[in-house]
Design a protein around this motif. Sequence first.
Motif, mmCIF file in Angstrom:
data_model
loop_
_atom_site.group_PDB
_atom_site.id
_atom_site.type_symbol
_atom_site.label_atom_id
_atom_site.label_comp_id
_atom_site.label_asym_id
_atom_site.label_seq_id
_atom_site.Cartn_x
_atom_site.Cartn_y
_atom_site.Cartn_z
ATOM 1 N N VAL A 198 4.489 10.770 6.183
ATOM 2 C CA VAL A 198 3.681 11.965 5.922
ATOM 3 C C VAL A 198 2.233 11.626 5.603
ATOM 4 C CG1 VAL A 198 5.551 13.468 5.192
ATOM 5 C CG2 VAL A 198 4.445 11.996 3.518
ATOM 6 N N LEU A 199 1.951 10.367 5.355
ATOM 7 C CA LEU A 199 0.576 9.955 5.060
ATOM 8 C C LEU A 199 -0.228 9.666 6.316
ATOM 9 C CD1 LEU A 199 1.258 7.475 2.095
ATOM 10 C CD2 LEU A 199 0.667 9.911 1.974
ATOM 11 N N ASP A 200 0.430 9.621 7.481
ATOM 12 C CA ASP A 200 -0.230 9.196 8.711
ATOM 13 C C ASP A 200 -1.006 10.337 9.365
ATOM 14 O OD1 ASP A 200 0.965 6.764 8.288
ATOM 15 O OD2 ASP A 200 2.619 7.132 9.689
ATOM 16 N N PRO B 228 10.410 15.699 7.056
ATOM 17 C CA PRO B 228 10.746 14.272 6.943
ATOM 18 C C PRO B 228 9.610 13.497 6.282
ATOM 19 C CG PRO B 228 10.316 14.861 9.229
ATOM 20 C CD PRO B 228 10.353 16.137 8.461
ATOM 21 N N ILE B 229 9.945 12.625 5.365
ATOM 22 C CA ILE B 229 8.942 11.796 4.698
ATOM 23 C C ILE B 229 8.630 10.578 5.547
ATOM 24 C CG2 ILE B 229 10.498 10.321 3.312
ATOM 25 C CD1 ILE B 229 7.521 11.996 1.718
ATOM 26 N N VAL B 230 9.657 10.096 6.266
ATOM 27 C CA VAL B 230 9.550 8.970 7.197
ATOM 28 C C VAL B 230 10.446 9.297 8.380
ATOM 29 C CG1 VAL B 230 9.993 6.501 7.564
ATOM 30 C CG2 VAL B 230 9.216 7.298 5.317
ATOM 31 N N PHE B 231 9.969 9.008 9.597
ATOM 32 C CA PHE B 231 10.877 9.081 10.740
ATOM 33 C C PHE B 231 10.432 8.084 11.796
ATOM 34 C CE2 PHE B 231 7.617 11.990 12.178
ATOM 35 C CZ PHE B 231 7.653 11.964 13.572
ATOM 36 N N TYR B 232 11.279 7.901 12.809
ATOM 37 C CA TYR B 232 11.129 6.784 13.735
ATOM 38 C C TYR B 232 11.222 7.278 15.181
ATOM 39 C CZ TYR B 232 12.650 4.686 9.335
ATOM 40 O OH TYR B 232 12.775 4.351 8.013
ATOM 41 N N GLY B 233 10.562 6.547 16.090
ATOM 42 C CA GLY B 233 10.609 6.932 17.496
ATOM 43 C C GLY B 233 10.716 5.744 18.423
ATOM 44 N N ASN C 92 0.852 -1.187 0.000
ATOM 45 C CA ASN C 92 0.000 0.000 0.000
ATOM 46 C C ASN C 92 0.890 1.241 0.000
ATOM 47 O OD1 ASN C 92 0.830 0.606 2.677
ATOM 48 N ND2 ASN C 92 -0.879 -0.565 3.542
ATOM 49 N N ASN C 93 0.271 2.416 -0.142
ATOM 50 C CA ASN C 93 1.070 3.630 -0.313
ATOM 51 C C ASN C 93 1.980 3.908 0.874
ATOM 52 O OD1 ASN C 93 0.187 4.103 -2.858
ATOM 53 N ND2 ASN C 93 -1.057 5.893 -2.380
ATOM 54 N N ARG C 94 1.470 3.677 2.080
ATOM 55 C CA ARG C 94 2.293 3.930 3.270
ATOM 56 C C ARG C 94 3.512 3.015 3.287
ATOM 57 N NH1 ARG C 94 3.161 2.236 8.514
ATOM 58 N NH2 ARG C 94 3.518 3.959 10.004
ATOM 59 N N LEU D 28 10.584 2.157 0.001
ATOM 60 C CA LEU D 28 11.459 2.852 -0.941
ATOM 61 C C LEU D 28 12.466 3.735 -0.203
ATOM 62 C CD1 LEU D 28 8.904 3.833 -3.725
ATOM 63 C CD2 LEU D 28 10.614 1.989 -3.797
ATOM 64 N N TYR D 29 12.023 4.369 0.865
ATOM 65 C CA TYR D 29 12.916 5.211 1.652
ATOM 66 C C TYR D 29 14.050 4.386 2.257
ATOM 67 C CZ TYR D 29 14.436 8.439 5.334
ATOM 68 O OH TYR D 29 15.181 9.239 6.159
#
Length: 299
Positions: free
Chosen positions: A81-83, A97-102, A3-5, A11-12
């Motif tokens: 960014v889709l969340d 950020p397009i993706v980040f983590y916590g 899916n898009n997410r 890809l990132y």
Amino acid sequence: MLNNRDCLIYLYEETRISRKKLHQLVGTGHRSYYHAIQSDALDLARFLSVKHRTLLAGALNNPARIARYTSLKRTYKTWTVLDADYPDVFRTIPDAPIVFYGLGDVDLLKTLKRISIIGSRQPTVNVKQRMSQLLLPLVSDYVIVSGLAKGIDSFAHQLACTNGGRTIGVIAGGFNHPYPYETRAQFHDMCRNQLVISEYPIDVKPERYHFPERNRLISALGFATCIIEAKRKSGTMITADQALEQGRIVMAVPGDILNPNTQGCHDLIQQGAKLVQNTQDIEEEWRENKVMWKSINNK
């Protein structure tokens, strides 16, 4: 099929294509990035070279790599960014950020009163006393944001952790590569009891260019960025510039005019930064700007 997410995260992490390219992919509005890339949709050629399109398609045509991605056990939170719960403060800055983590208490990102504290990695002898005097009255009410570097960053986190406060650390590498060595114990403690975030997949080692990228997130998270000590040419001054670019408030603590560690602060004050002599100066700035900051946090 992803899916898009998942496609964005995959890809990132797998291709390390730039945030700009992935933002442009999101901007196409395709219902399926997977199919658009696989079919080499015409609009992709506007921002992706043949080389890039081949790179992305190759990654999506690799069942083994996709299987490895889908089977990965993530012990950390991942945002895209889709969340719906992607922090709105990041949506207001250039190159978000397009993706980040916590790792840790992710609810700290929902707390409104956050202030970013930054400064020299090699502070002067009495800086801890000055920081305690300035920040201890704030730790029960504000989330302290900093970069988990040695020196002022580390002490800002420590003040919060040891006095019942809350703090967010932003690091310049993946969670498997905390840096520097001197703050590793603090990193692990904050992953359990506070929050550490990173823009980099867990196995990515910190690189020199990651630090200014990391710094833009530190300044973005606080309603203001307060500089305790800074040389004229330093990463701290770059962060101050980023804060201004993001429309954030910049504060600076004055010091000895003969100390090179305070020259950056004095330059900022001359240029219009808020001069901070005591806690009340910070509180005053919060009262004047909290309505604006609330609107940024709830776009």
